[in-house]
Design a protein around this motif. Structure first.
Motif, PDB file in Angstrom:
ATOM      1  N   ASP A  50      -6.281  -5.416 -18.612  1.00  0.00           N
ATOM      2  CA  ASP A  50      -6.919  -4.605 -18.216  1.00  0.00           C
ATOM      3  C   ASP A  50      -5.924  -3.415 -16.643  1.00  0.00           C
ATOM      4  O   ASP A  50      -6.562  -3.820 -15.681  1.00  0.00           O
ATOM      5  N   GLY A  51      -5.315  -2.429 -16.534  1.00  0.00           N
ATOM      6  CA  GLY A  51      -5.388  -2.198 -15.738  1.00  0.00           C
ATOM      7  C   GLY A  51      -4.396  -2.680 -14.773  1.00  0.00           C
ATOM      8  O   GLY A  51      -3.324  -2.274 -13.718  1.00  0.00           O
ATOM      9  N   GLY A  52      -3.683  -3.544 -15.081  1.00  0.00           N
ATOM     10  CA  GLY A  52      -2.555  -4.915 -14.673  1.00  0.00           C
ATOM     11  C   GLY A  52      -1.373  -4.073 -15.079  1.00  0.00           C
ATOM     12  O   GLY A  52      -0.513  -4.688 -16.192  1.00  0.00           O
ATOM     13  N   GLY A  53      -0.795  -3.138 -13.601  1.00  0.00           N
ATOM     14  CA  GLY A  53       1.021  -2.624 -13.875  1.00  0.00           C
ATOM     15  C   GLY A  53       1.795  -4.245 -14.005  1.00  0.00           C
ATOM     16  O   GLY A  53       0.904  -5.693 -13.239  1.00  0.00           O
ATOM     17  N   THR A 324       0.646  -8.089 -22.003  1.00  0.00           N
ATOM     18  CA  THR A 324       1.094  -7.337 -21.623  1.00  0.00           C
ATOM     19  C   THR A 324      -0.272  -6.506 -20.736  1.00  0.00           C
ATOM     20  O   THR A 324      -1.439  -6.916 -20.487  1.00  0.00           O
ATOM     21  N   ALA A 325      -0.410  -5.148 -20.617  1.00  0.00           N
ATOM     22  CA  ALA A 325      -1.465  -3.878 -20.006  1.00  0.00           C
ATOM     23  C   ALA A 325      -2.067  -3.548 -21.278  1.00  0.00           C
ATOM     24  O   ALA A 325      -0.896  -2.910 -21.712  1.00  0.00           O
ATOM     25  N   ASP A 326      -2.910  -2.519 -20.832  1.00  0.00           N
ATOM     26  CA  ASP A 326      -3.161  -1.213 -21.439  1.00  0.00           C
ATOM     27  C   ASP A 326      -2.301   0.503 -20.617  1.00  0.00           C
ATOM     28  O   ASP A 326      -2.116   0.999 -21.107  1.00  0.00           O
ATOM     29  N   HIS A 327      -2.712  -0.254 -19.536  1.00  0.00           N
ATOM     30  CA  HIS A 327      -2.114   0.901 -18.424  1.00  0.00           C
ATOM     31  C   HIS A 327      -1.801  -0.109 -17.108  1.00  0.00           C
ATOM     32  O   HIS A 327      -3.002  -0.803 -16.886  1.00  0.00           O
ATOM     33  N   GLU A 328      -1.419   0.655 -15.809  1.00  0.00           N
ATOM     34  CA  GLU A 328      -1.995   0.409 -14.553  1.00  0.00           C
ATOM     35  C   GLU A 328      -2.538   1.354 -14.225  1.00  0.00           C
ATOM     36  O   GLU A 328      -3.340   2.830 -14.404  1.00  0.00           O
ATOM     37  N   THR A 329      -4.006   0.960 -13.157  1.00  0.00           N
ATOM     38  CA  THR A 329      -4.652   0.950 -11.952  1.00  0.00           C
ATOM     39  C   THR A 329      -4.690   0.938 -10.853  1.00  0.00           C
ATOM     40  O   THR A 329      -4.610   0.340 -10.344  1.00  0.00           O
ATOM     41  N   SER A 438      -7.476   6.161  -7.619  1.00  0.00           N
ATOM     42  CA  SER A 438      -8.892   5.323  -7.663  1.00  0.00           C
ATOM     43  C   SER A 438      -9.259   5.470  -9.688  1.00  0.00           C
ATOM     44  O   SER A 438      -9.351   4.738  -9.904  1.00  0.00           O
ATOM     45  N   GLY A 439      -7.826   6.488 -10.012  1.00  0.00           N
ATOM     46  CA  GLY A 439      -8.473   6.187 -11.498  1.00  0.00           C
ATOM     47  C   GLY A 439      -6.943   6.088 -12.122  1.00  0.00           C
ATOM     48  O   GLY A 439      -5.921   4.361 -11.311  1.00  0.00           O
ATOM     49  N   HIS A 440      -6.867   5.829 -13.276  1.00  0.00           N
ATOM     50  CA  HIS A 440      -5.194   4.956 -14.163  1.00  0.00           C
ATOM     51  C   HIS A 440      -4.298   6.096 -14.043  1.00  0.00           C
ATOM     52  O   HIS A 440      -4.122   7.766 -13.682  1.00  0.00           O
ATOM     53  N   THR A 441      -2.682   5.721 -13.787  1.00  0.00           N
ATOM     54  CA  THR A 441      -1.546   6.219 -13.780  1.00  0.00           C
ATOM     55  C   THR A 441      -1.309   5.726 -14.688  1.00  0.00           C
ATOM     56  O   THR A 441      -1.230   5.007 -16.113  1.00  0.00           O
TER      57      THR A 441
END
Ligand SMILES: [Zn+2]
Length: 480
Positions: A50-53, A324-329, A438-441
């Motif tokens: 999670d959040g791991g780009g 995979t990841a859901d998004h980068e944070t 500090s949020g998602h990209t």
């Protein structure tokens, strides 16, 4: 002559048959037999940081290389022998996704809105990959160090309009009865009035699962003793610990939970399994601009992938591993630049080097723990003591110290915590590992795949293609 011809024919046919059998055993790079109708993968691992780009992965890869002289399973095994792709991450309604919309795309194969779980933007409610797997008779499981009802795992089993409706999510878990649930979030299993309980009703959900035949475990040792059958493991009231702070004796990590998941889902099972395994703390650490915690958790996530890879080596024709990841944070990255506007000379330049990983290694606690140590009204002296005890070799700029004391955030922030906010920037100033938010990209995330069907996750894909392709793979054959 006639006899000799028959002998020749028989031996030739036998030789052709041997060659064909041998050819079918030779694996293609993705681990799939090169000919014949492909069947559905029997064992499916869905790993989600999670959040791991890509930067979170790359920084962990470099850290492993420079500090431990080790590789990472993701690049050295999964990508090297499998396939690599990129997934878009935007939600149905916003350019930057939350975990709910992203997990909806991955789990159900359609674009969803932020905060909504496995309901598409058009209001339709598709089956999730876990529901399809379950219908096929496969075992299914969810593993996370977030609360087990958190958005990412929840989208794989439940359909709700609001990701915060935890009771509704858990009611759907109970109804679907997955074979394995391991994570945090005991608070929404406890009835109203019980210490730590967050439910608004008198339902004791742990009892409800036990009466459906589940074994209930609550620490690392109990989990290790489980051999087979359905298991509900809840190891904390809410989030599980950051790896950097974890009590190694009592609390399992994502690695330990993956070990248990493979054992419990595989033993005595001829129908296969699909398991979702998440490290939520990569996201949480990235929200808190905590590069040391992020790396420790990503390392543990990668070690868990190593376990799945060992399983794959025993079942290469039947095992599909997806990472995979859901998004980068956080918009993380090491930078190089000028310290100030005075000159462009070398003395005024900074750039990260491998030495900076040693300084990250020297940090012994998470920034959240540091914030807890300082408490809600930190004094200047307490901050100095914290720096001496836990951040040796780092310098805290006076203006950052001021922000901690005055409880003011540096920038727009998701988790209101001036201490972590300022300490994260302190680390950035010292080692050049900067966070842009500090949020998602909205960065695309990588998708690495190994095993039968891996080729479907190659190239540049929409994140909803992940769910679509996985469901179509599951529906391929009913042979198991
Ligand atoms: Zn997040």
């Amino acid at each position: 002559m006639k006899k000799r011809l028959r002998w020749l024919l028989t031996t030739t046919l036998a030789a052709v048959a041997i060659v064909l059998v041998a050819a079918s055993l030779i694996k293609s790079p993705a681990g799939q037999a090169p000919s014949g109708t492909p069947s559905a993968p029997k064992y499916i691992f869905i790993f989600l940081a999670d959040g791991g780009g890509t930067t979170q992965m790359e920084i962990t890869r470099q850290y492993n290389r420079y500090i431990h002289n080790e590789g990472v399973a993701i690049t050295d095994k999964i990508i090297k022998q499998g396939t690599l792709g990129l997934l878009t991450t935007h939600a149905g309604d916003f350019l930057s996704t939350d975990s709910a919309a992203a997990a909806t795309a991955l789990a159900s194969g359609c674009k969803g809105k932020n905060a909504v779980l496995s309901i598409c933007v058009d209001g339709s409610v598709p089956k999730t990959v876990m529901e399809v797997a379950k219908e096929k008779g496969m075992r299914v499981g969810l593993v996370t160090n977030a609360p087990i009802y958190d958005a990412s795992p929840a989208a794989f089993i439940s359909h709700v309009e609001n990701r915060r409706n935890y009771s509704a999510i858990l009611d759907q878990y109970l109804k679907m009865a997955p074979d394995l649930l391991l994570g945090g979030g005991r608070d929404y299993f406890l009835p109203k009035g019980q210490v730590g309980g967050e439910r608004k009703d008198e339902v004791d959900l742990i009892k409800a699962f036990v009466s459906k035949g589940y074994q209930y475990v609550s620490d690392k040792n109990e989990l290790e003793r489980t051999k087979q059958g359905k298991v509900l493991g809840l190891f904390s009231l809410q989030d599980m610990s950051f790896e950097i702070d974890r009590d190694k004796k009592t609390e399992p990590s994502v690695y330990h939970m993956t070990e248990a998941a493979i054992r419990l889902l595989y033993n005595g099972n001829s129908r296969g399994f699909a398991v979702f395994i998440e490290n939520e703390n990569v996201d949480t650490a990235s929200h808190l601009s905590d590069v040391a915690s992020m790396i420790h958790d990503y390392r543990e996530f990668d070690r868990a992938i190593g376990l799945a890879y060992e399983f794959y080596r025993s079942h290469p024709q039947e095992t599909l591993i997806l990472v995979t990841a859901d998004h980068e944070t956080g918009g993380l990255g090491f930078t190089q630049g000028l310290i100030n506007f005075t000159s462009t000379a070398a003395a005024n330049r900074v750039a990260a080097t491998a030495e900076d990983y040693k300084r990250i290694q020297s940090i012994p606690i998470s920034l959240r723990k540091a914030s807890e140590i300082l408490g809600p009204n930190p004094t200047s002296e307490a901050i100095d003591n914290l720096m001496k005890e836990y951040f040796q070799g780092f310098t805290l700029a006076p203006e950052l110290k001021e922000l901690i004391i005055k409880r003011q955030p540096l920038s727009r922030t998701i988790f209101y915590n001036p201490t972590t906010n300022a300490l994260g920037m302190m680390i950035a100033h010292n080692i050049q590992a900067y966070w842009s938010t500090s949020g998602h990209t909205n960065q695309p995330v990588f998708i690495a795949a190994l095993g039968p069907g891996a080729e479907k996750f190659k190239g540049y894909l929409d994140n909803s293609d992940f769910g679509k392709n996985l469901k179509s793979l599951l529906e391929r054959g009913k042979s198991h």
